[in-house]
Design a protein around this motif. Structure first.
Motif, PDB file in Angstrom:
ATOM      1  N   SER A 129       0.764  -1.315  -0.046  1.00 52.45           N
ATOM      2  CA  SER A 129       0.072   0.032   0.014  1.00 52.45           C
ATOM      3  C   SER A 129       0.826   1.103   0.065  1.00 52.45           C
ATOM      4  N   TRP A 130       2.039   1.179   0.541  1.00 47.69           N
ATOM      5  CA  TRP A 130       2.794   2.366   0.717  1.00 47.69           C
ATOM      6  C   TRP A 130       3.512   2.798  -0.668  1.00 47.69           C
ATOM      7  N   SER A 131       3.790   1.841  -1.435  1.00 48.77           N
ATOM      8  CA  SER A 131       4.437   1.866  -2.610  1.00 48.77           C
ATOM      9  C   SER A 131       3.489   2.403  -3.702  1.00 48.77           C
ATOM     10  N   TYR A 132       2.382   1.647  -3.588  1.00 49.98           N
ATOM     11  CA  TYR A 132       1.087   1.893  -4.339  1.00 49.98           C
ATOM     12  C   TYR A 132       0.556   3.130  -4.337  1.00 49.98           C
ATOM     13  N   ALA A 133       0.257   3.560  -2.792  1.00 44.83           N
ATOM     14  CA  ALA A 133       0.074   5.295  -2.676  1.00 44.83           C
ATOM     15  C   ALA A 133       1.012   6.108  -3.399  1.00 44.83           C
ATOM     16  N   VAL A 134       2.451   5.931  -3.031  1.00 43.82           N
ATOM     17  CA  VAL A 134       3.225   6.820  -3.425  1.00 43.82           C
ATOM     18  C   VAL A 134       3.295   7.125  -4.996  1.00 43.82           C
ATOM     19  N   MET A 135       3.022   5.974  -5.713  1.00 49.41           N
ATOM     20  CA  MET A 135       3.029   5.856  -7.062  1.00 49.41           C
ATOM     21  C   MET A 135       1.751   6.220  -8.074  1.00 49.41           C
ATOM     22  N   GLN A 136       0.768   6.553  -7.172  1.00 49.68           N
ATOM     23  CA  GLN A 136      -0.511   6.886  -7.720  1.00 49.68           C
ATOM     24  C   GLN A 136      -0.426   8.137  -8.797  1.00 49.68           C
ATOM     25  N   ILE A 137       0.017   9.232  -8.239  1.00 53.35           N
ATOM     26  CA  ILE A 137       0.031  10.560  -8.971  1.00 53.35           C
ATOM     27  C   ILE A 137       1.133  10.349 -10.295  1.00 53.35           C
ATOM     28  N   PRO A 138       2.076   9.941  -9.800  1.00 48.37           N
ATOM     29  CA  PRO A 138       3.205   9.630 -11.236  1.00 48.37           C
ATOM     30  C   PRO A 138       2.509   8.704 -12.070  1.00 48.37           C
ATOM     31  N   ALA A 139       1.785   7.400 -11.805  1.00 53.43           N
ATOM     32  CA  ALA A 139       1.167   6.439 -12.638  1.00 53.43           C
ATOM     33  C   ALA A 139       0.183   7.389 -13.251  1.00 53.43           C
ATOM     34  N   GLY A 140      -0.549   8.010 -12.672  1.00 53.12           N
ATOM     35  CA  GLY A 140      -2.061   8.977 -13.301  1.00 53.12           C
ATOM     36  C   GLY A 140      -1.252   9.660 -14.561  1.00 53.12           C
ATOM     37  N   SER A 141      -0.257  10.389 -14.299  1.00 55.65           N
ATOM     38  CA  SER A 141       0.507  11.556 -14.820  1.00 55.65           C
ATOM     39  C   SER A 141       0.959  10.859 -16.155  1.00 55.65           C
ATOM     40  N   LEU A 142       1.781   9.615 -16.149  1.00 50.22           N
ATOM     41  CA  LEU A 142       2.205   8.678 -17.372  1.00 50.22           C
ATOM     42  C   LEU A 142       1.046   8.500 -18.139  1.00 50.22           C
ATOM     43  N   ILE A 143      -0.071   7.965 -17.300  1.00 47.41           N
ATOM     44  CA  ILE A 143      -1.070   7.606 -18.453  1.00 47.41           C
ATOM     45  C   ILE A 143      -1.752   8.580 -19.185  1.00 47.41           C
ATOM     46  N   ASP A 144      -2.037   9.714 -18.530  1.00 50.72           N
ATOM     47  CA  ASP A 144      -2.548  10.800 -19.182  1.00 50.72           C
ATOM     48  C   ASP A 144      -1.536  11.275 -20.576  1.00 50.72           C
ATOM     49  N   LYS A 145      -0.165  11.132 -20.289  1.00 49.14           N
ATOM     50  CA  LYS A 145       0.798  11.388 -21.243  1.00 49.14           C
ATOM     51  C   LYS A 145       0.792  10.327 -22.305  1.00 49.14           C
ATOM     52  N   PHE A 146       1.104   9.156 -21.931  1.00 50.28           N
ATOM     53  CA  PHE A 146       1.521   8.127 -22.863  1.00 50.28           C
ATOM     54  C   PHE A 146       0.215   7.132 -23.461  1.00 50.28           C
ATOM     55  N   GLY A 147      -0.781   7.470 -22.629  1.00 49.78           N
ATOM     56  CA  GLY A 147      -2.001   6.648 -23.106  1.00 49.78           C
ATOM     57  C   GLY A 147      -2.198   5.344 -22.067  1.00 49.78           C
ATOM     58  N   GLU A 148      -3.680   4.787 -22.075  1.00 51.32           N
ATOM     59  CA  GLU A 148      -3.984   3.899 -21.324  1.00 51.32           C
ATOM     60  C   GLU A 148      -3.414   2.537 -21.886  1.00 51.32           C
ATOM     61  N   ARG A 149      -3.220   2.412 -23.200  1.00 51.99           N
ATOM     62  CA  ARG A 149      -2.905   1.124 -24.120  1.00 51.99           C
ATOM     63  C   ARG A 149      -1.326   0.920 -23.411  1.00 51.99           C
ATOM     64  N   LEU A 150      -0.686   1.752 -23.653  1.00 48.20           N
ATOM     65  CA  LEU A 150       0.974   1.444 -23.180  1.00 48.20           C
ATOM     66  C   LEU A 150       1.125   1.244 -21.816  1.00 48.20           C
ATOM     67  N   MET A 151       0.580   2.328 -20.832  1.00 45.88           N
ATOM     68  CA  MET A 151       0.770   2.150 -19.293  1.00 45.88           C
ATOM     69  C   MET A 151      -0.086   1.130 -18.750  1.00 45.88           C
ATOM     70  N   PHE A 152      -1.316   0.765 -18.980  1.00 47.53           N
ATOM     71  CA  PHE A 152      -1.998  -0.398 -18.445  1.00 47.53           C
ATOM     72  C   PHE A 152      -1.323  -1.662 -18.838  1.00 47.53           C
ATOM     73  N   GLY A 153      -0.778  -1.692 -19.742  1.00 49.26           N
ATOM     74  CA  GLY A 153      -0.138  -3.070 -20.020  1.00 49.26           C
ATOM     75  C   GLY A 153       1.220  -2.992 -19.320  1.00 49.26           C
ATOM     76  N   ALA A 154       1.798  -2.088 -19.146  1.00 51.00           N
ATOM     77  CA  ALA A 154       3.213  -1.881 -18.443  1.00 51.00           C
ATOM     78  C   ALA A 154       2.816  -2.111 -17.059  1.00 51.00           C
ATOM     79  N   ALA A 155       1.782  -1.695 -16.461  1.00 52.73           N
ATOM     80  CA  ALA A 155       1.613  -1.887 -14.895  1.00 52.73           C
ATOM     81  C   ALA A 155       1.131  -3.327 -14.721  1.00 52.73           C
ATOM     82  N   VAL A 156       0.486  -4.001 -15.662  1.00 53.32           N
ATOM     83  CA  VAL A 156       0.135  -5.128 -15.338  1.00 53.32           C
ATOM     84  C   VAL A 156       1.512  -6.267 -15.396  1.00 53.32           C
ATOM     85  N   PHE A 157       2.212  -5.894 -16.429  1.00 55.45           N
ATOM     86  CA  PHE A 157       3.499  -6.608 -16.449  1.00 55.45           C
ATOM     87  C   PHE A 157       4.532  -6.659 -15.406  1.00 55.45           C
TER      88      PHE A 157
END
Length: 444
Positions: free
Chosen positions: A62-90
């Motif tokens: 939960s700590w690393s999950y929480a800390v990475m939320q805003i960076p992850a959201g920003s990356l998703i808006d920048k690079f798109g859900e296709r690239l970043m959703f797949g990268a997250a799951v991988f």
């Protein structure tokens, strides 16, 4: 059917297929989260983990999950859900699979941190995908589809993981789950596209349906002279964002108990053996699946009956939070059956609430900012997720019982109901034009 006929005036329904694929990804997400909580009672002897270390392991994600939320959201808006959703799951699947090799507290703790980093992008990416593929009047149902995947993952996890432990031991739980996630990521990268570029399969009728009601979003985006994500510092000036964050904190504080200490509670305090844990432990997650579906159906039904967006969203949020507070009553009942019933109501209520919570980013901001706002509210909510295992572990260790932690969770949920009722403003697209003008002037 040819591409030309598929894009004619008849309406296709590819948006629902996309929501189902997101649901499958989140089902894997929650199987991987739940793997540690179900396996932990059987890992402690092999790895010599104390109760305090168990709390740290359960909270590390939960700590690393929480800390990475805003960076992850920003990356998703920048690079798109296709690239970043797949990268997250991988990433999270790789960390899950490597847990097969864990041989100490330190290694397990590190892999749990990595799991949180990977999983941080899951919900913001799914929220952005649904915001892109669904009109507002269907967004609650679209959200309920992918969110129910998380609940299905939780429900499936307990009996399946218990069965794998019984057959082969806890190590293989993580190996199998990791392989499953990597296969999903490869499939997502290969197949996902935005509606207008979806292999010519989305009809003109469905495209028109998807874009229905986006005129206000387009107007405010043009007025703000930007089609990029609104910066977090500007989002944090808005009362709506703080209400979303605090309310989500409250529900996540309670719901995290089901993902962490719940199996231990059933085994240690209610006397469940492995068989009972596998059978009865899946009942609350099944109720959460129904709660997720009901959250989507009720929300869209009320909008269809002419309720305002604000009245609809607030009603669903407050009712859901009150139901989630039933977790506190489980502390006072004498039998395992009564406790399981109250916890099932609570888990139902949490899922009912979370569907509406994940509609709010698309309600308040344009699609270009859904990822970062979703990440922002999820960041704060997961501070609650990180605190819960530590607080529960400390109180359980001090009192030798789960009564006080459960009561505290119920009170926190009632606070969340008050926040959504009194602090959340009218639900509508926020006009950021003045904020962005001031920000541009300050940097000129």
């Amino acid at each position: 059917m040819s591409a030309s006929s598929a894009t004619g005036t008849s309406r296709t329904s590819w948006r629902w297929a996309i929501a189902v694929v997101c649901a499958l990804g989140l089902a894997i997400n929650y199987i991987d989260r739940s793997a540690i909580s179900v396996s932990l009672p059987y890992m402690t002897e092999d790895l010599h983990i104390s109760e305090t270390q168990q709390g740290l392991i359960l909270s590390a994600f939960s700590w690393s999950y929480a800390v990475m939320q805003i960076p992850a959201g920003s990356l998703i808006d920048k690079f798109g859900e296709r690239l970043m959703f797949g990268a997250a799951v991988f990433v999270w699947s790789l960390c899950t699979g490597l847990t097969f090799l864990a041989n100490s507290f330190a290694v397990l703790f590190g892999l749990r941190l990595g799991l949180g980093i990977g999983e941080a992008g899951a919900y913001p990416a799914a929220a952005k995908t649904v915001s892109r593929w669904f009109p507002q009047r269907e967004r609650a149902r679209g959200t309920s589809v992918y969110d129910s995947g998380a609940r299905i993952g939780s429900a499936v996890a307990t009996p399946v993981i218990a069965g794998i432990i019984g057959l082969w031991g806890w190590h293989y739980v993580f190996l199998i789950a990791g392989i499953l996630g990597i296969l999903w990521a490869i499939g997502w990268w290969a197949l996902y596209r935005r509606p207008e570029a979806f292999f010519g399969r989305v009809s003109d009728g469905e495209l028109a349906h998807i874009n229905e009601g986006r005129e206000e979003e387009a107007r405010l985006t043009a007025q703000a002279s930007t089609d990029t994500a609104i910066p977090v510092r500007i989002l944090l000036r808005k009362r709506a964002v703080w209400a979303m964050m605090i309310g989500f904190f409250c529900v996540n504080f309670a719901v995290t108990f089901f993902l962490t200490w719940f199996p231990t509670y059933l085994v240690d305090e209610r006397g469940f053996d492995l068989l009972k844990l596998g059978v009865f432990g899946s009942i609350p997650p099944i109720c959460a699946i129904v709660g997720s579906w009901c959250g989507g159906l009720v929300g869209d039904f009320l909008l269809g009956r002419g309720w305002s967006l604000t009245r609809t969203r607030k009603t669903c949020l407050v009712v859901g939070m009150v139901l989630t507070a039933f977790i506190g009553a489980a502390a006072a009942v004498p039998t395992a059956g009564m406790a399981l019933t109250l916890m099932s109501i609570s888990y139902f209520g949490s899922a009912f609430t979370i569907v509406t919570i994940w509609c709010l980013p698309g309600d308040f901001v344009p699609t270009s900012t859904v990822g970062v706002l979703g990440g922002t509210q999820n960041f704060f909510s997961n501070i609650g997720s990180a605190l819960n295992p530590i607080v529960v572990g400390a109180l359980y260790g001090a009192t030798g019982a789960f009564g006080l932690p459960l009561l505290l969770s119920g009170v926190v949920c009632l606070v969340g109901a008050c926040v959504f009722a009194l602090m959340l403003p009218n639900v509508a697209q926020i006009d950021f034009s003045r904020d962005l003008t001031h920000a541009q002037g300050a940097t000129a």
